[in-house]
Design an enzyme around this catalytic site. Sequence first.
Site, PDB file in Angstrom:
ATOM      1  N   LYS A  89       0.815  -1.231   0.000  1.00 35.16           N
ATOM      2  CA  LYS A  89       0.000   0.000   0.000  1.00 35.16           C
ATOM      3  C   LYS A  89       0.839   1.266   0.000  1.00 35.16           C
ATOM      4  O   LYS A  89       0.458   2.276  -0.584  1.00 35.16           O
ATOM      5  CB  LYS A  89      -0.935  -0.010   1.202  1.00 35.16           C
ATOM      6  CG  LYS A  89      -0.244  -0.123   2.523  1.00 35.16           C
ATOM      7  CD  LYS A  89      -0.954  -1.109   3.429  1.00 35.16           C
ATOM      8  CE  LYS A  89       0.013  -1.689   4.425  1.00 35.16           C
ATOM      9  NZ  LYS A  89      -0.474  -2.836   5.105  1.00 35.16           N
ATOM     10  N   GLU A 113      -5.719  -5.884  -4.612  1.00 36.04           N
ATOM     11  CA  GLU A 113      -6.738  -6.172  -3.585  1.00 36.04           C
ATOM     12  C   GLU A 113      -6.146  -6.240  -2.177  1.00 36.04           C
ATOM     13  O   GLU A 113      -6.730  -5.719  -1.222  1.00 36.04           O
ATOM     14  CB  GLU A 113      -7.425  -7.503  -3.930  1.00 36.04           C
ATOM     15  CG  GLU A 113      -8.576  -7.864  -3.038  1.00 36.04           C
ATOM     16  CD  GLU A 113      -9.709  -6.852  -3.098  1.00 36.04           C
ATOM     17  OE1 GLU A 113      -9.801  -6.043  -2.169  1.00 36.04           O
ATOM     18  OE2 GLU A 113     -10.486  -6.864  -4.065  1.00 36.04           O
ATOM     19  N   GLY A 118      -6.687  -6.425   3.788  1.00 31.68           N
ATOM     20  CA  GLY A 118      -6.300  -7.842   3.813  1.00 31.68           C
ATOM     21  C   GLY A 118      -7.193  -8.704   2.944  1.00 31.68           C
ATOM     22  O   GLY A 118      -7.285  -8.514   1.736  1.00 31.68           O
ATOM     23  N   ILE A 120     -10.408  -8.893   2.823  1.00 34.72           N
ATOM     24  CA  ILE A 120     -11.738  -8.371   2.478  1.00 34.72           C
ATOM     25  C   ILE A 120     -11.755  -8.001   0.989  1.00 34.72           C
ATOM     26  O   ILE A 120     -10.876  -7.282   0.529  1.00 34.72           O
ATOM     27  CB  ILE A 120     -12.073  -7.113   3.310  1.00 34.72           C
ATOM     28  CG1 ILE A 120     -11.932  -7.406   4.799  1.00 34.72           C
ATOM     29  CG2 ILE A 120     -13.460  -6.580   2.981  1.00 34.72           C
ATOM     30  CD1 ILE A 120     -12.015  -6.169   5.684  1.00 34.72           C
ATOM     31  N   GLY A 171       2.144 -10.344  17.719  1.00 30.96           N
ATOM     32  CA  GLY A 171       2.463 -10.209  16.294  1.00 30.96           C
ATOM     33  C   GLY A 171       1.491  -9.296  15.559  1.00 30.96           C
ATOM     34  O   GLY A 171       1.534  -9.204  14.332  1.00 30.96           O
ATOM     35  N   GLU A 174       4.117  -4.112  14.745  1.00 30.04           N
ATOM     36  CA  GLU A 174       5.539  -4.268  14.422  1.00 30.04           C
ATOM     37  C   GLU A 174       6.396  -3.660  15.522  1.00 30.04           C
ATOM     38  O   GLU A 174       5.900  -2.896  16.362  1.00 30.04           O
ATOM     39  CB  GLU A 174       5.812  -3.567  13.101  1.00 30.04           C
ATOM     40  CG  GLU A 174       4.987  -4.178  12.001  1.00 30.04           C
ATOM     41  CD  GLU A 174       5.463  -3.804  10.621  1.00 30.04           C
ATOM     42  OE1 GLU A 174       6.576  -3.278  10.496  1.00 30.04           O
ATOM     43  OE2 GLU A 174       4.706  -4.053   9.688  1.00 30.04           O
ATOM     44  N   ASP A 185      -0.721   4.233   7.809  1.00 29.38           N
ATOM     45  CA  ASP A 185      -1.164   3.026   7.110  1.00 29.38           C
ATOM     46  C   ASP A 185      -2.601   3.192   6.603  1.00 29.38           C
ATOM     47  O   ASP A 185      -2.912   2.831   5.464  1.00 29.38           O
ATOM     48  CB  ASP A 185      -1.063   1.843   8.086  1.00 29.38           C
ATOM     49  CG  ASP A 185      -1.576   0.554   7.499  1.00 29.38           C
ATOM     50  OD1 ASP A 185      -0.839  -0.079   6.736  1.00 29.38           O
ATOM     51  OD2 ASP A 185      -2.731   0.176   7.812  1.00 29.38           O
ATOM     52  N   LYS A 189      -4.238   3.418   2.692  1.00 33.45           N
ATOM     53  CA  LYS A 189      -5.386   2.609   2.250  1.00 33.45           C
ATOM     54  C   LYS A 189      -6.530   3.500   1.767  1.00 33.45           C
ATOM     55  O   LYS A 189      -7.238   3.153   0.820  1.00 33.45           O
ATOM     56  CB  LYS A 189      -5.846   1.694   3.387  1.00 33.45           C
ATOM     57  CG  LYS A 189      -4.825   0.603   3.697  1.00 33.45           C
ATOM     58  CD  LYS A 189      -5.139  -0.101   4.986  1.00 33.45           C
ATOM     59  CE  LYS A 189      -4.112  -1.189   5.275  1.00 33.45           C
ATOM     60  NZ  LYS A 189      -4.214  -1.703   6.633  1.00 33.45           N
ATOM     61  N   GLY A 286      -2.263 -10.478   8.060  1.00 29.63           N
ATOM     62  CA  GLY A 286      -1.898 -11.864   8.363  1.00 29.63           C
ATOM     63  C   GLY A 286      -1.497 -12.572   7.089  1.00 29.63           C
ATOM     64  O   GLY A 286      -1.963 -12.218   5.995  1.00 29.63           O
TER      65      GLY A 286
HETATM   66  N1  LIG Z   1       1.818  -8.699   6.699  1.00 27.37           N
HETATM   67  C1  LIG Z   1       0.548  -8.397   6.431  1.00 27.37           C
HETATM   68  O1  LIG Z   1      -0.369  -8.884   7.081  1.00 27.37           O
HETATM   69  C2  LIG Z   1       0.234  -7.465   5.297  1.00 27.37           C
HETATM   70  C3  LIG Z   1      -1.102  -7.197   5.008  1.00 27.37           C
HETATM   71  C4  LIG Z   1      -1.423  -6.375   3.919  1.00 27.37           C
HETATM   72  C5  LIG Z   1      -0.394  -5.822   3.172  1.00 27.37           C
HETATM   73  N2  LIG Z   1       0.892  -6.069   3.501  1.00 27.37           N
HETATM   74  C6  LIG Z   1       1.935  -5.457   2.684  1.00 27.37           C
HETATM   75  O2  LIG Z   1       2.606  -6.480   1.966  1.00 27.37           O
HETATM   76  C7  LIG Z   1       3.984  -6.154   1.808  1.00 27.37           C
HETATM   77  C8  LIG Z   1       4.845  -7.261   2.408  1.00 27.37           C
HETATM   78  O3  LIG Z   1       4.539  -7.379   3.776  1.00 27.37           O
HETATM   79  P1  LIG Z   1       5.124  -8.557   4.656  1.00 27.37           P
HETATM   80  O4  LIG Z   1       4.432  -8.487   5.952  1.00 27.37           O
HETATM   81  O5  LIG Z   1       5.155  -9.828   3.898  1.00 27.37           O
HETATM   82  O6  LIG Z   1       6.637  -8.040   4.866  1.00 27.37           O
HETATM   83  P2  LIG Z   1       7.882  -8.910   5.276  1.00 27.37           P
HETATM   84  O7  LIG Z   1       7.487 -10.051   6.123  1.00 27.37           O
HETATM   85  O8  LIG Z   1       8.915  -7.968   5.785  1.00 27.37           O
HETATM   86  O9  LIG Z   1       8.353  -9.515   3.874  1.00 27.37           O
HETATM   87  C9  LIG Z   1       8.970  -8.780   2.883  1.00 27.37           C
HETATM   88  C10 LIG Z   1      10.097  -9.646   2.342  1.00 27.37           C
HETATM   89  O10 LIG Z   1      10.642  -9.006   1.190  1.00 27.37           O
HETATM   90  C11 LIG Z   1      12.051  -8.987   1.342  1.00 27.37           C
HETATM   91  N3  LIG Z   1      12.600  -7.884   0.595  1.00 27.37           N
HETATM   92  C12 LIG Z   1      12.480  -6.562   0.848  1.00 27.37           C
HETATM   93  N4  LIG Z   1      13.180  -5.853  -0.074  1.00 27.37           N
HETATM   94  C13 LIG Z   1      13.734  -6.763  -0.910  1.00 27.37           C
HETATM   95  C14 LIG Z   1      14.581  -6.658  -2.040  1.00 27.37           C
HETATM   96  N5  LIG Z   1      14.994  -5.490  -2.507  1.00 27.37           N
HETATM   97  N6  LIG Z   1      14.961  -7.804  -2.648  1.00 27.37           N
HETATM   98  C15 LIG Z   1      14.569  -9.010  -2.180  1.00 27.37           C
HETATM   99  N7  LIG Z   1      13.775  -9.172  -1.110  1.00 27.37           N
HETATM  100  C16 LIG Z   1      13.365  -8.046  -0.480  1.00 27.37           C
HETATM  101  C17 LIG Z   1      12.269  -8.841   2.842  1.00 27.37           C
HETATM  102  O11 LIG Z   1      13.586  -9.200   3.196  1.00 27.37           O
HETATM  103  P3  LIG Z   1      14.200  -8.607   4.573  1.00 27.37           P
HETATM  104  O12 LIG Z   1      13.305  -9.076   5.680  1.00 27.37           O
HETATM  105  O13 LIG Z   1      15.556  -9.202   4.616  1.00 27.37           O
HETATM  106  O14 LIG Z   1      14.186  -7.119   4.445  1.00 27.37           O
HETATM  107  C18 LIG Z   1      11.226  -9.793   3.367  1.00 27.37           C
HETATM  108  O15 LIG Z   1      11.676 -11.116   3.360  1.00 27.37           O
HETATM  109  C19 LIG Z   1       4.167  -4.791   2.508  1.00 27.37           C
HETATM  110  O16 LIG Z   1       4.054  -3.789   1.548  1.00 27.37           O
HETATM  111  C20 LIG Z   1       3.001  -4.737   3.474  1.00 27.37           C
HETATM  112  O17 LIG Z   1       2.610  -3.406   3.759  1.00 27.37           O
HETATM  113  C21 LIG Z   1       1.237  -6.887   4.543  1.00 27.37           C
END
Ligand SMILES: NC(=O)c1ccc[n+]([C@@H]2O[C@H](COP(=O)([O-])OP(=O)(O)OC[C@H]3O[C@@H](n4cnc5c(N)ncnc54)[C@H](OP(=O)(O)O)[C@@H]3O)[C@@H](O)[C@H]2O)c1
Length: 373
Positions: A89, A113, A118, A120, A171, A174, A185, A189, A286
């Site tokens: 986002k 989406e 998430g 929804i 969890g 953050e 955030d 959205k 999640g």
């Molecule tokens: N988690 C949720 O519930 C959720 C919900 C809705 C939307 N989102 C969105 O989805 C996205 C990902 O979230 P997430 O929770 O999955 O984050 P995350 O757990 O931190 O996963 C992101 C992954 O991408 C890797 N990464 C970052 N930059 C990179 C690069 N240049 N090259 C290769 N790998 C790279 C990170 O590595 P490192 O850890 O080593 O940096 C990490 O393993 C974010 O934009 C977040 O806002 C998340």
Amino acid sequence: MKIGLLGHGVVGRGVTEIIDGHFPQITVSSILVKDLSEGNDPRYTTDAYQILNDPRIDIVIECMGGIEPAFTYVKTALENGKHAVTSNKKMLSHHLKELTDTAEANHRSLRFEASCGGCIPWIHELERTQRIDEITSFRGIMNGTTNYILSDMTGSGADFNETLKEAQKLGYAEADPSDDIDGNDVAYKCCISAFSAFHKAVDPDDIPHFGIRHLKKSDIAYAKADGRVIKLIGRGCLNEEKLSVWVMPVMLRGDDPMCLVSSNLNRIELSCRTLGTASFGGQGAGSLPTAHAVVQDVLSIEDSGIPKTWETSDNHIETVRGTYYVSGRDLSLFEPVSAECHDGWVLTHEMSLQELSALMQNSHDVFVCEVSR
Ligand SMILES: NC(=O)c1ccc[n+]([C@@H]2O[C@H](COP(=O)([O-])OP(=O)(O)OC[C@H]3O[C@@H](n4cnc5c(N)ncnc54)[C@H](OP(=O)(O)O)[C@@H]3O)[C@@H](O)[C@H]2O)c1
């Protein structure tokens, strides 16, 4: 259908879990990671352009987070003739117009989406609603972390820092919770929602957002004393072509359905003339809920993900159980299954819907109503 996945963290792992386990016709063929030692998956690569320049890859899914290099990678993917799906986002809200223009110029889909709410199907509903009517406004609880904190403070009377620590332990928050608790955030959205609802791109930095960082127990107590509940609400509305988008905590009246949204759940509403107001709720974050939304986008692009077959089925009402309020003149048939018998009405023991249906078939002028638990 071949997928290149950028990022294998919380969301990315959910995506591979769903696709690898359920969709043999879709292959995640390469996964971009920062370091090959992150796991022993043979699909891992540290070279983004190995994915972005691979002509066999149809869809690039970005779930790395951050603005750069995520933006450059998604744009390059679209320019290279790939469809793109992102959950990011922050990046998207800052580059919506440029990315949608790039997608259009290259006749490719850009879907997002998972970036709002998430699991929804919110963006989907915004798009679908506009087939019939113009959306006039939306509002919602769009951040699970702050909703968890607010619900917990309201329920337990705990103070902000205590509750935040608990949210981090579970969890839900953050280590650096600033984006959540300061309302950024939700602003991202709202920016994406406003773009999807009104086709207007507003700079996310121009969206006023007031968070809950400074919320005190006494603020919650004040709201409670007035029969109100504090929720962090993102809103957008279009009035005579003028768009307003903002984020702030609101002391909602106790009878507002938003007050019932507990824990880390989300709920978002849209309004338009023909529909009135429709609400959508669920897990706003999640691994699997968010990945579900990502994979839904992939399936929408592929449009053949779910086989369109059907089969006849029995209706297994014997598995549906409940207690029932029954009223009428002759209730003699219900007496053997009743927990309470009164003049003109009975309350049944828990029983199956099949049993109830059989009794109803032989009863006349009887009103029946399930009593919810
Ligand atoms: N988690 C949720 O519930 C959720 C919900 C809705 C939307 N989102 C969105 O989805 C996205 C990902 O979230 P997430 O929770 O999955 O984050 P995350 O757990 O931190 O996963 C992101 C992954 O991408 C890797 N990464 C970052 N930059 C990179 C690069 N240049 N090259 C290769 N790998 C790279 C990170 O590595 P490192 O850890 O080593 O940096 C990490 O393993 C974010 O934009 C977040 O806002 C998340």
